[in-house]
Enzyme design. Structure first.
Site, PDB file in Angstrom:
ATOM      1  N   HIS A  38       0.964  -9.445   4.349  1.00 52.74           N
ATOM      2  CA  HIS A  38      -0.290  -8.362   4.400  1.00 52.74           C
ATOM      3  C   HIS A  38      -0.578  -8.407   3.018  1.00 52.74           C
ATOM      4  CE1 HIS A  38      -2.170  -4.860   6.739  1.00 52.74           C
ATOM      5  NE2 HIS A  38      -2.705  -4.751   5.709  1.00 52.74           N
ATOM      6  N   ASN A  44      -8.024  -5.968  14.486  1.00 54.26           N
ATOM      7  CA  ASN A  44      -8.151  -4.902  13.626  1.00 54.26           C
ATOM      8  C   ASN A  44      -9.614  -4.625  13.628  1.00 54.26           C
ATOM      9  OD1 ASN A  44      -5.240  -5.178  12.821  1.00 54.26           O
ATOM     10  ND2 ASN A  44      -5.936  -5.781  10.738  1.00 54.26           N
ATOM     11  N   GLU A 101      -5.559   2.011  -1.465  1.00 51.78           N
ATOM     12  CA  GLU A 101      -6.569   1.354  -0.542  1.00 51.78           C
ATOM     13  C   GLU A 101      -7.109   0.272  -1.417  1.00 51.78           C
ATOM     14  OE1 GLU A 101      -7.285   0.979   2.615  1.00 51.78           O
ATOM     15  OE2 GLU A 101      -9.088  -0.025   2.157  1.00 51.78           O
ATOM     16  N   TRP A 102      -6.427  -0.790  -1.674  1.00 50.67           N
ATOM     17  CA  TRP A 102      -6.845  -1.932  -2.434  1.00 50.67           C
ATOM     18  C   TRP A 102      -7.655  -1.581  -3.635  1.00 50.67           C
ATOM     19  CZ3 TRP A 102      -2.813  -4.724  -0.992  1.00 50.67           C
ATOM     20  CH2 TRP A 102      -2.576  -4.796   0.408  1.00 50.67           C
ATOM     21  N   ARG A 147       3.869  -0.072  13.011  1.00 51.64           N
ATOM     22  CA  ARG A 147       3.498  -1.196  12.397  1.00 51.64           C
ATOM     23  C   ARG A 147       3.584  -1.137  10.971  1.00 51.64           C
ATOM     24  NH1 ARG A 147      -1.849  -3.919  11.192  1.00 51.64           N
ATOM     25  NH2 ARG A 147      -1.071  -6.017  10.703  1.00 51.64           N
ATOM     26  N   TRP A 153      -4.916   3.325  11.798  1.00 55.75           N
ATOM     27  CA  TRP A 153      -4.533   3.074  10.180  1.00 55.75           C
ATOM     28  C   TRP A 153      -4.944   4.338   9.527  1.00 55.75           C
ATOM     29  CZ3 TRP A 153      -2.408  -0.784   7.642  1.00 55.75           C
ATOM     30  CH2 TRP A 153      -2.404  -0.708   5.964  1.00 55.75           C
ATOM     31  N   GLU A 161      -5.083  -2.335  14.099  1.00 58.83           N
ATOM     32  CA  GLU A 161      -5.460  -1.215  13.178  1.00 58.83           C
ATOM     33  C   GLU A 161      -7.037  -0.761  13.505  1.00 58.83           C
ATOM     34  OE1 GLU A 161      -6.195  -2.556   9.031  1.00 58.83           O
ATOM     35  OE2 GLU A 161      -3.979  -3.639   9.109  1.00 58.83           O
ATOM     36  N   TYR A 175     -12.849  -1.885  12.636  1.00 55.37           N
ATOM     37  CA  TYR A 175     -13.346  -0.657  11.918  1.00 55.37           C
ATOM     38  C   TYR A 175     -14.842  -0.394  12.074  1.00 55.37           C
ATOM     39  CZ  TYR A 175      -8.791  -0.543   9.473  1.00 55.37           C
ATOM     40  OH  TYR A 175      -7.487  -0.454   9.142  1.00 55.37           O
ATOM     41  N   GLN A 196       0.715  -1.272   0.011  1.00 54.20           N
ATOM     42  CA  GLN A 196      -0.185  -0.050   0.206  1.00 54.20           C
ATOM     43  C   GLN A 196       0.925   1.281  -0.037  1.00 54.20           C
ATOM     44  OE1 GLN A 196      -2.908  -1.918   3.146  1.00 54.20           O
ATOM     45  NE2 GLN A 196      -4.080  -0.509   2.179  1.00 54.20           N
ATOM     46  N   ASN A 239      -1.826 -10.849   8.437  1.00 56.52           N
ATOM     47  CA  ASN A 239      -2.815  -9.899   8.749  1.00 56.52           C
ATOM     48  C   ASN A 239      -4.176 -10.309   7.921  1.00 56.52           C
ATOM     49  OD1 ASN A 239      -3.460  -6.806   9.362  1.00 56.52           O
ATOM     50  ND2 ASN A 239      -4.122  -6.719   7.105  1.00 56.52           N
ATOM     51  N   GLU A 240      -5.056 -10.371   8.701  1.00 57.30           N
ATOM     52  CA  GLU A 240      -6.446 -10.450   8.362  1.00 57.30           C
ATOM     53  C   GLU A 240      -6.540 -11.654   7.366  1.00 57.30           C
ATOM     54  OE1 GLU A 240      -8.328  -6.827   7.083  1.00 57.30           O
ATOM     55  OE2 GLU A 240      -7.780  -6.048   8.681  1.00 57.30           O
TER      56      GLU A 240
HETATM   57  C1  PNW Z   1      -7.936  -3.869   6.312  1.00 56.01           C
HETATM   58  N1  PNW Z   1     -13.844  -4.377   3.884  1.00 56.01           N
HETATM   59  O1  PNW Z   1      -8.442  -4.301   5.337  1.00 56.01           O
HETATM   60  C2  PNW Z   1      -6.354  -3.737   6.126  1.00 56.01           C
HETATM   61  O2  PNW Z   1      -5.666  -4.432   6.934  1.00 56.01           O
HETATM   62  C3  PNW Z   1      -5.607  -2.697   5.184  1.00 56.01           C
HETATM   63  O3  PNW Z   1      -4.746  -2.876   4.483  1.00 56.01           O
HETATM   64  C4  PNW Z   1      -6.858  -1.707   4.795  1.00 56.01           C
HETATM   65  O4  PNW Z   1      -6.140  -0.824   4.053  1.00 56.01           O
HETATM   66  C5  PNW Z   1      -7.555  -1.284   5.874  1.00 56.01           C
HETATM   67  O5  PNW Z   1      -8.228  -2.377   6.556  1.00 56.01           O
HETATM   68  C6  PNW Z   1      -8.795  -0.455   5.468  1.00 56.01           C
HETATM   69  O6  PNW Z   1      -9.585  -1.090   4.617  1.00 56.01           O
HETATM   70  C7  PNW Z   1      -9.606  -4.305   4.920  1.00 56.01           C
HETATM   71  O7  PNW Z   1     -13.965  -4.433   2.554  1.00 56.01           O
HETATM   72  C8  PNW Z   1     -10.017  -4.348   3.610  1.00 56.01           C
HETATM   73  O8  PNW Z   1     -14.549  -4.983   4.599  1.00 56.01           O
HETATM   74  C9  PNW Z   1     -11.329  -4.697   3.135  1.00 56.01           C
HETATM   75  C10 PNW Z   1     -12.407  -4.543   4.097  1.00 56.01           C
HETATM   76  C11 PNW Z   1     -11.992  -4.484   5.539  1.00 56.01           C
HETATM   77  C12 PNW Z   1     -10.748  -4.433   6.087  1.00 56.01           C
END
Ligand code: PNW
Length: 481
Positions: free
Chosen positions: A125, A312, A433-434, A80, A426, A382, A314, A23, A169-170
């Protein structure tokens, strides 16, 4: 955030920010780095917002010193970062080591330590070397031993200085988005099958790496190893409905429990996963029996393979029972789970569509982890808030978010007695962002992606976070005698 009571955080609390190699680094083909599945996914076009790529990203490969200045400006105690597997081992195996990759991370680690910042390092990751994907990646049984060799290489190379390790990671996101939905690299859409295989091999890989560290490195290096698990907080959509209540338990089991139960509780998948996937496999006529693999007695158990809990968090969801719905006879993860998470209309959405802002969900989740899984220390590895659309450097809504969230973490510590050891925002920088590319900004620092200098500018929330850290430092200094 000036009103935040920082005295509830222990004096040695880890104040961090997090990033991930793909990233931020860029330099995708520089100095001998091999391609990863995200290079392939982005270059194939069509999978990422406006076909953005991580080819350059924040160019942290060449601009590390700029990142270090950001870290210092925030006054972080911890940082991190993740290692790019294919920068260190271009074909994924220890047959070929890339010395320039090793030198890069040596410099990063040495610089951090020289500045008094403790590194926490993630080995994986989301960015599998493409050469390993060509051998079926996380779907192949062999991947666990290959990962173990990579982990051993990293412990040997960096473990004299790095004491906090995250293997994966995740795994939920890698397995579900990468192998079920196909929205993340490697883009596999194989509903109801590959997702469990990938998750299983990730757990095997993690367990092997933890055992290797525990046996061969811990006695000398005295570090700690875990894996970072993402989870929403979840509550029943209709509080009076027993079906929604049961669906909520399944929702939690199929996200957090899938990985937490084998590692922290029983050495096996949650009973709800075992029972449902088995009976639905039979019902759907799967010839090989359950689609959920079994852990072999001939391999190290995943049970007990974590020295702390890395979370992590969110967002939160209200959960509806889906057993009678259209997914009932569908071969899919959601069909197996029989539950759907929805956003409560009263929750504000920040930037990216999936991120409803629910700070008290974090407090509830922390307590749930303590009550359900472990009394080990918890690091929030995160948590963050994103912006979309026009950039606001004075991001008051994000300041509010961090204030509210840290207040909830404080309550978890002081009222619920959860042993929270650290918090990593984060992210340090706006970054790739993916599949949202650069359209979603999570940074404490703004990055100007329109100019080659990729200038970093602190957001208002970054200044506020720095103020919290410095207030905490001044108010909780251990008393000198
Ligand atoms: C995490 N979703 O990933 C990751 O660990 C990070 O790399 C990323 O940038 C961050 O959250 C913010 O998105 C996710 O679609 C990616 O639900 C996608 C999802 C959740 C977490």
């Amino acid at each position: 955030m000036s009103g935040l009571d920082v005295t509830v955080f222990p004096h040695d609390f880890a104040w961090g920010a997090a990033t991930a190699a793909y990233q931020i680094e860029g330099g995708w083909n520089m100095d001998g780095r091999g391609p990863s599945i995200w290079d392939t996914f982005c270059h194939a076009k069509g999978g990422v917002f406006e076909d953005h790529t991580g080819d350059v990203a924040c160019n942290s490969y060449q601009l590390w010193e700029e990142d270090l200045k950001c870290i210092q400006q925030l006054g972080l105690t911890h940082y991190r970062l993740s290692l790019s597997w294919s920068r260190l081992l271009p074909d994924g195996t220890t047959n070929h080591v890339n010395p320039k990759g090793v030198a890069y991370y040596n410099k990063v680690i040495d610089d951090l330590i020289a500045c008094g910042v403790t590194p926490m390092i993630t080995l994986y990751h989301m960015d599998l070397p493409q050469a390993l994907q060509d051998l079926s990646g996380w779907s192949s049984t062999e991947i666990a031993d290959i990962f173990e060799s990579y982990a051993r290489f990293c412990f040997k190379s960096f473990g004299d200085r790095v004491k906090l390790w995250i293997t994966l990671n995740e795994p939920y996101v890698c397995a579900k988005l990468g192998h079920e939905d196909g929205t993340f690299a490697p883009g596999i859409k194989d509903p109801g099958i590959s997702v469990y295989l990938a998750g299983h091999n990730m757990l095997r890989a993690h367990a092997k790496a933890w055992h290797t560290y525990n046996t061969h490195f811990k006695p000398l290096q005295a570090g700690r190893v875990s894996l970072a698990l993402n989870s929403d907080w979840a509550e029943p959509s209709d509080p009076g409905s027993p079906k929604d209540a049961a669906a909520t338990e399944r929702y939690k089991d199929f996200t957090l429990g899938w990985f937490a139960c084998p590692v922290f509780c029983t050495g096996d998948y949650p009973e709800s996963m075992r029972a449902r996937i088995e009976s639905r496999s039979l019902g759907l006529g799967c010839k090989q029996g359950s689609r959920l693999p079994r852990f072999s007695k001939d391999e190290p158990s995943p049970l007990g393979t974590a020295d702390f809990f890395a979370l992590n968090y969110y967002t939160s969801r209200k959960v509806k029972d889906l057993n009678g719905g259209s997914k009932k006879s569908e071969l899919s993860f959601v069909g197996d789970q029989g539950a759907e998470g929805v956003v409560d209309p009263s929750w504000p959405i920040c930037g990216v569509h999936w991120l409803a802002v629910v700070p008290d969900g974090l407090r509830k989740l922390l307590k749930y982890i303590k009550d359900t899984y472990t009394s080990l220390p918890i690091y929030i590895t995160e948590n963050g808030f994103s912006q979309m659309g026009p950039v606001q450097i004075e991001d008051t809504d994000r300041c509010q978010f961090y204030q509210d969230t840290l207040q909830e973490v404080g309550k978890a510590i002081s009222q619920d007695r959860v042993n929270v050891k650290g918090y990593f925002a984060w992210s340090l920088l706006d970054n790739f962002e993916w599949n949202d590319g650069y359209s979603v900004r999570f940074g404490l620092f703004h990055v100007d992606f329109s100019a080659p200098e990729l200038k970093r500018t602190i957001y208002g929330s970054g200044r506020e976070y720095a103020a919290v850290i410095s207030k905490h430092r001044s108010q909780t200094k251990p008393k000198s005698i």
